[in-house]
Design an enzyme around this catalytic site. Structure first.
Site, mmCIF file in Angstrom:
data_model
loop_
_atom_site.group_PDB
_atom_site.id
_atom_site.type_symbol
_atom_site.label_atom_id
_atom_site.label_comp_id
_atom_site.label_asym_id
_atom_site.label_seq_id
_atom_site.Cartn_x
_atom_site.Cartn_y
_atom_site.Cartn_z
ATOM 1 N N TRP A 105 -14.697 2.070 30.568
ATOM 2 C CA TRP A 105 -14.962 1.145 30.985
ATOM 3 C C TRP A 105 -15.529 0.190 29.964
ATOM 4 O O TRP A 105 -16.562 0.743 28.502
ATOM 5 C CB TRP A 105 -16.401 1.276 31.835
ATOM 6 C CG TRP A 105 -16.947 0.255 32.239
ATOM 7 C CD1 TRP A 105 -16.662 -1.059 33.396
ATOM 8 C CD2 TRP A 105 -17.746 -0.050 31.598
ATOM 9 N NE1 TRP A 105 -17.648 -2.018 33.884
ATOM 10 C CE2 TRP A 105 -18.124 -2.520 32.370
ATOM 11 C CE3 TRP A 105 -19.212 -0.660 31.031
ATOM 12 C CZ2 TRP A 105 -19.353 -3.022 32.335
ATOM 13 C CZ3 TRP A 105 -19.387 -1.628 30.071
ATOM 14 C CH2 TRP A 105 -19.832 -2.746 31.011
ATOM 15 N N LYS A 151 -20.995 8.231 28.130
ATOM 16 C CA LYS A 151 -21.334 6.937 26.659
ATOM 17 C C LYS A 151 -21.243 7.208 25.961
ATOM 18 O O LYS A 151 -22.166 8.243 24.662
ATOM 19 C CB LYS A 151 -23.208 6.390 27.711
ATOM 20 C CG LYS A 151 -23.050 5.954 28.485
ATOM 21 C CD LYS A 151 -22.069 4.874 28.973
ATOM 22 C CE LYS A 151 -22.456 4.442 30.204
ATOM 23 N NZ LYS A 151 -22.671 4.978 31.467
ATOM 24 N N LYS A 198 -22.031 -1.209 42.679
ATOM 25 C CA LYS A 198 -23.175 -0.418 42.318
ATOM 26 C C LYS A 198 -24.588 -0.390 43.554
ATOM 27 O O LYS A 198 -23.934 -0.791 44.850
ATOM 28 C CB LYS A 198 -23.826 -1.456 41.590
ATOM 29 C CG LYS A 198 -23.179 -1.854 40.481
ATOM 30 C CD LYS A 198 -23.907 -0.709 39.464
ATOM 31 C CE LYS A 198 -23.315 -0.803 37.948
ATOM 32 N NZ LYS A 198 -23.861 0.361 37.339
ATOM 33 N N GLU A 243 -22.339 8.890 42.258
ATOM 34 C CA GLU A 243 -22.357 8.418 40.706
ATOM 35 C C GLU A 243 -24.610 8.155 40.328
ATOM 36 O O GLU A 243 -24.989 7.461 40.937
ATOM 37 C CB GLU A 243 -22.334 7.612 39.950
ATOM 38 C CG GLU A 243 -21.969 7.530 38.771
ATOM 39 C CD GLU A 243 -21.062 6.968 37.352
ATOM 40 O OE1 GLU A 243 -21.431 7.054 36.470
ATOM 41 O OE2 GLU A 243 -20.456 6.358 38.156
ATOM 42 N N ASP A 270 -22.324 4.095 42.092
ATOM 43 C CA ASP A 270 -23.511 4.671 41.170
ATOM 44 C C ASP A 270 -24.466 3.527 41.943
ATOM 45 O O ASP A 270 -24.728 2.741 41.973
ATOM 46 C CB ASP A 270 -22.306 3.759 39.584
ATOM 47 C CG ASP A 270 -23.221 4.233 38.400
ATOM 48 O OD1 ASP A 270 -24.194 4.424 38.622
ATOM 49 O OD2 ASP A 270 -23.208 3.383 37.981
#
Length: 367
Positions: A319, A264, A163, A217, A192
């Site tokens: 994930w 997602k 992250k 990302e 990301d």
């Protein structure tokens, strides 16, 4: 088979570990669970859990309000005819993708139970079991990030998501270099940003890390900004938050804006929507993942079933939030990460069993 009742539940998912990203830290999100009862002994389970507190299109309360419109429209509908279920929902309202996705997942669960087949088998069969996953390295210092990367690789993880964003880019660059130094051969590193960089910051990071093997990302807030940055990057670009529907994904592939996606499940219509995106990505040789923002065993099982049907060389993993959850809905078959992979639940439908009364009394019921 006919739908006779739709129950809606709300549950706070207690976390055992912290999770932060560029815009905020996640804290005990509220999940919304849908239970579809039928005129048979079968019931179907669905779930939608936006990550909070974060700026996003849908929240728990808006999803529950949408279910107040959609639930009554399902009474008398055959849940095995999932296309007609979607027609019934479209006739009631535009939007509401989170609520629709939860219903879609519940219908696939019912379809599998009615025919004694796993969802992955209904989708063409598992190409991977167990399914690979990736593990998040939250925003931290270069030292703590590199230490966690080493620990995760020792545990068997071959995909790491670092992250970034929400701080000066020099701090991100230092953390990226630190993690890249300890990343082993054969391990994929994704950086990301969750929309946390401007275009200029994205270019600065890519230039400063141009000799490192990594993928960037969703660096910028919008599709247009990511498209602008893409022309000047030294690394492949993955879209996540901007990958909102099949048409956008097709455009990103055909225009060369995206080299892959972080999908997602409940953003694009549930299992049905993810099946269409899987087929498009297979046809265009484009890598993607099958994830969701958050959620318990229902969401996790749906992601793992769909993710198992991807071609392995095009899978970015499935994930799930298992490492951060205090407990499972299903203690035996609730999906969990072991050595960097997740086993597909073995039973029909989603393959998980929810104990009676687990979610308490419904917050709404439609019959």
């Amino acid at each position: 088979m006919k739908v006779t009742q739709v129950n809606v539940y709300a549950k706070r998912l207690a976390m055992t570990a912290g999770y932060n990203m560029s815009s905020a830290a996640v804290g005990d999100p509220e999940t919304t669970v849908v239970k579809i009862l039928t005129d048979t002994s079968h019931v179907g389970w669905g779930e939608i859990c936006p990550t909070g507190p974060l700026p996003q299109v849908e929240h728990a309360q808006s999803i529950q309000a949408d279910l107040g419109l959609l639930g009554p429209a399902l009474i008398g509908v055959d849940p095995e005819r999932i296309g007609l279920v979607h027609d019934a929902m479209t006739a009631i309202m535009d939007g509401g993708h989170g609520a629709r996705s939860a219903i879609d997942i519940a219908c696939w669960d019912l379809l599998g139970k009615a025919h004694n087949r796993r969802i992955c088998d209904l989708l063409g069969g598992a190409r991977m079991d167990p399914v690979s996953t990736y593990h998040v390295i939250p925003i931290g210092t270069p030292e703590t990030s590199a230490q966690l990367a080493e620990t995760l690789q020792a545990e068997g993880h071959t995909k790491l998501q670092l992250k970034s964003g929400g701080r000066h880019v020099d701090e991100d660059i230092d953390a990226i270099h630190a993690v890249a130094r300890v990343t082993r051969p054969g391990v994929d590193l994704f950086v990301d940003c969750n929309r946390g960089w401007t275009v200029s910051e994205t270019l600065l990071v890519s230039q400063a890390c141009r000799d490192l093997k990594l993928v960037i990302e969703q660096p910028c807030a919008t599709y247009a900004e990511c498209a602008t940055a893409r022309k000047h990057l030294h690394h492949p670009l993955i879209l996540d938050e901007s990958a909102t529907d099949l048409a956008t994904i097709a455009r990103a592939i055909s225009s060369g804006v995206a080299d892959g996606f972080g999908m997602k499940l409940t953003r694009i219509g549930g299992i049905s929507g993810m099946r269409a995106i899987r087929d498009l990505c297979h046809a265009t040789n484009t890598p993607t993942s099958c994830d969701d923002s958050w959620g318990g065993d229902i969401i996790a099982a749906a992601c793992v079933h769909v993710g198992s049907t991807f071609h392995p060389h095009l899978s970015r993993g499935a994930w799930i939030s298992d490492p951060y959850q205090a407990k499972h809905y299903d203690d035996l078959h609730g999906p969990r990460i072991v050595n960097g992979t997740i086993a597909v639940p073995p039973g029909p439908g989603l393959g998980i069993t929810i104990p009676d009364g687990y979610f308490g009394s419904p917050i709404a019921s439609y019959a």
